[in-house]
Design a protein around this motif. Structure first.
Motif, PDB file in Angstrom:
ATOM      1  N   GLY A  44      50.113  46.779  21.212  1.00  0.00           N
ATOM      2  CA  GLY A  44      49.948  47.999  21.981  1.00  0.00           C
ATOM      3  C   GLY A  44      48.576  48.633  21.910  1.00  0.00           C
ATOM      4  N   GLU A  45      47.644  48.039  21.186  1.00  0.00           N
ATOM      5  CA  GLU A  45      46.317  48.640  20.996  1.00  0.00           C
ATOM      6  C   GLU A  45      45.325  48.225  22.089  1.00  0.00           C
ATOM      7  OE1 GLU A  45      44.774  48.036  17.060  1.00  0.00           O
ATOM      8  OE2 GLU A  45      46.728  48.297  16.111  1.00  0.00           O
ATOM      9  N   MET A 171      47.415  38.585  19.770  1.00  0.00           N
ATOM     10  CA  MET A 171      47.415  39.646  18.764  1.00  0.00           C
ATOM     11  C   MET A 171      48.148  40.907  19.225  1.00  0.00           C
ATOM     12  SD  MET A 171      43.613  39.463  17.100  1.00  0.00           S
ATOM     13  CE  MET A 171      43.058  38.056  16.139  1.00  0.00           C
ATOM     14  N   GLY A 172      48.539  40.943  20.494  1.00  0.00           N
ATOM     15  CA  GLY A 172      49.362  42.053  20.963  1.00  0.00           C
ATOM     16  C   GLY A 172      48.631  43.159  21.698  1.00  0.00           C
ATOM     17  N   PHE A 173      47.319  43.007  21.936  1.00  0.00           N
ATOM     18  CA  PHE A 173      46.588  44.046  22.656  1.00  0.00           C
ATOM     19  C   PHE A 173      47.146  44.218  24.068  1.00  0.00           C
ATOM     20  CE2 PHE A 173      43.428  42.733  19.458  1.00  0.00           C
ATOM     21  CZ  PHE A 173      43.052  43.972  18.956  1.00  0.00           C
ATOM     22  N   LYS A 174      47.276  45.464  24.508  1.00  0.00           N
ATOM     23  CA  LYS A 174      47.781  45.751  25.848  1.00  0.00           C
ATOM     24  C   LYS A 174      46.686  46.232  26.797  1.00  0.00           C
ATOM     25  CE  LYS A 174      52.138  44.728  25.415  1.00  0.00           C
ATOM     26  NZ  LYS A 174      52.734  43.625  26.220  1.00  0.00           N
ATOM     27  N   ALA A 243      48.696  38.664  32.791  1.00  0.00           N
ATOM     28  CA  ALA A 243      48.609  40.065  32.375  1.00  0.00           C
ATOM     29  C   ALA A 243      49.480  40.960  33.251  1.00  0.00           C
ATOM     30  CB  ALA A 243      47.158  40.526  32.431  1.00  0.00           C
ATOM     31  N   GLU A 244      49.462  40.729  34.537  1.00  0.00           N
ATOM     32  CA  GLU A 244      50.253  41.560  35.448  1.00  0.00           C
ATOM     33  C   GLU A 244      51.747  41.406  35.207  1.00  0.00           C
ATOM     34  OE1 GLU A 244      48.814  40.373  39.269  1.00  0.00           O
ATOM     35  OE2 GLU A 244      47.143  41.809  39.246  1.00  0.00           O
ATOM     36  N   ILE A 250      43.673  44.180  31.921  1.00  0.00           N
ATOM     37  CA  ILE A 250      42.369  43.585  31.630  1.00  0.00           C
ATOM     38  C   ILE A 250      41.359  44.236  32.570  1.00  0.00           C
ATOM     39  CG2 ILE A 250      41.001  41.473  31.495  1.00  0.00           C
ATOM     40  CD1 ILE A 250      43.573  39.891  31.177  1.00  0.00           C
ATOM     41  N   LEU A 251      40.348  44.893  31.996  1.00  0.00           N
ATOM     42  CA  LEU A 251      39.367  45.647  32.770  1.00  0.00           C
ATOM     43  C   LEU A 251      37.968  45.084  32.540  1.00  0.00           C
ATOM     44  CD1 LEU A 251      40.703  49.185  31.818  1.00  0.00           C
ATOM     45  CD2 LEU A 251      41.175  47.949  33.954  1.00  0.00           C
ATOM     46  N   ASN A 252      37.116  45.192  33.544  1.00  0.00           N
ATOM     47  CA  ASN A 252      35.750  44.699  33.447  1.00  0.00           C
ATOM     48  C   ASN A 252      34.779  45.880  33.461  1.00  0.00           C
ATOM     49  OD1 ASN A 252      33.353  43.343  33.548  1.00  0.00           O
ATOM     50  ND2 ASN A 252      33.818  42.145  35.377  1.00  0.00           N
TER      51      ASN A 252
END
Length: 271
Positions: A44-45, A171-174, A243-244, A250-252
Motif C-alpha cells: 500500500g505504500e 513488494m506491494g507498492f500501490k 497495474a490497471e 504508475i505515474l511518470n
C-alpha cells in the motif's frame, strides 16, 4: 501453420519453462526464501523509480530523499554531490558491470542500500552474500509478460527499469512514480559498431554519447547496448495493463520524457 505457431509448440514451451523454473528454485532455495521476505513488505505504500535520463537532476533526488526509491546502474555517480541514496539498487546489464564493477561493489558495501540484481550477472559478484538475485523468465512470443512473483522470476523488458517495476509490485507498492525516464536516445554517427551478441543486442563503442544524467556516465571507448525502445514499449504497456487490473498507479514524473504509456505528473505539484 508452422509447428512454432501451433498450440502444441506453446504447450511444450510452457512445460520446458516450468521444468527450468523448478530446477532454478531447487538450486536456489535460500535465495527464494529471502525473496519471499520482501513480498508485500511495502504493501500500500508509495515509491519512486529512478531512471538515468538526462532530465534527472540532483535537485529532483533531494526532493525524494525521504521516500522509498529504486536506483539502478550508475546512479552512484551522483552520490558525491547529493545526500540521496536509493533504498534498493538494481543492475542487470553485463556491460554496466564490466564498465563499473568496483563502483557497484561500493554500493553493495553500503549498508543503507539493499541490492537486487539479475541472476545472469551473479557470477560477477560471487562472495557478496548480501545481494539478492532474481531469475530472468523467458520472454513471451506474443505481447510481453509482467511478473508479480519474484520467487518465480521477472521479465527483462530489455531494461533494468522494467525489472524494477516488477520488483516494486512484488513488494506491494500501490503508487509507483518514475523519474528520469526520458525514453529518447541520441546515437552519435561517430559511434563504432562493435558486434552483435547472441541475443542480437547491438553493441556500440562510445564516442561522445550523451544520453544520461551525468557527464561521466559513459567513458570514451566504453561499450554499451543500444536500447530496444520498441520492445520496452511493449513491456511498459504490459505493466500498465497489469497495474490497471490490480489498482496500482504508475505515474511518470520525468522532466522531459517521450514515454507516453503512463500518466504524466509534475514532480513539485505531486509532492
Amino acid at each position: 501453420m508452422s509447428i512454432k505457431n501451433s498450440p502444441i509448440f506453446d504447450s511444450l514451451r510452457n512445460i520446458r519453462r516450468e521444468i527450468n523454473l523448478k530446477k532454478y528454485q531447487n538450486m536456489n532455495k535460500e535465495m527464494i526464501n529471502r525473496l519471499r521476505s520482501y513480498q508485500n513488505k511495502h504493501l500500500g505504500e508509495r515509491c519512486f523509480l529512478v531512471a538515468m535520463g538526462p532530465s534527472l537532476t540532483k535537485e529532483d533526488l533531494e526532493k525524494i530523499q525521504d521516500e522509498v526509491s529504486f536506483g539502478c546502474n550508475k546512479c552512484f555517480l551522483i552520490f558525491n554531490e547529493s545526500t540521496w541514496r536509493p533504498t534498493y539498487y538494481s543492475v542487470a546489464d553485463h556491460l554496466v558491470v564490466e564498465n563499473a564493477k568496483e563502483e557497484i561493489i561500493s554500493v553493495i558495501n553500503d549498508t543503507s542500500i539493499e541490492c537486487i540484481f539479475d541472476n545472469q550477472i551473479k557470477e560477477q559478484f560471487s562472495g557478496y552474500s548480501d545481494v539478492i538475485y532474481v531469475n530472468q523468465l523467458s520472454d513471451l512470443r506474443n505481447g510481453y509478460g509482467f511478473s508479480d512473483d519474484l520467487t518465480r522470476g521477472y521479465f527483462s523488458g530489455t531494461t533494468v527499469s522494467y525489472r524494477m517495476l516488477q520488483t516494486a509490485v512484488f513488494m506491494g507498492f500501490k503508487e509507483i512514480v518514475i523519474l528520469g525516464m526520458d525514453f529518447n536516445f541520441n546515437i552519435p554517427k561517430e559511434s563504432k559498431d562493435s558486434h552483435h551478441n547472441l541475443v542480437k543486442d547491438k553493441i556500440l563503442i562510445n564516442d561522445k554519447e550523451v544520453n544520461h544524467f551525468h557527464k561521466d556516465y559513459r567513458k570514451k571507448g566504453e561499450k554499451w547496448t543500444v536500447p530496444k525502445l520498441d520492445i520496452q514499449i511493449m513491456a511498459f504497456e504490459a505493466a500498465k495493463a497489469y497495474a490497471e487490473k490490480n489498482s496500482i498507479q504508475i505515474l511518470n514524473a520525468s522532466r522531459n520524457t517521450k514515454l507516453e504509456v503512463f500518466k504524466k505528473v509534475n514532480l513539485e505539484s505531486f509532492l
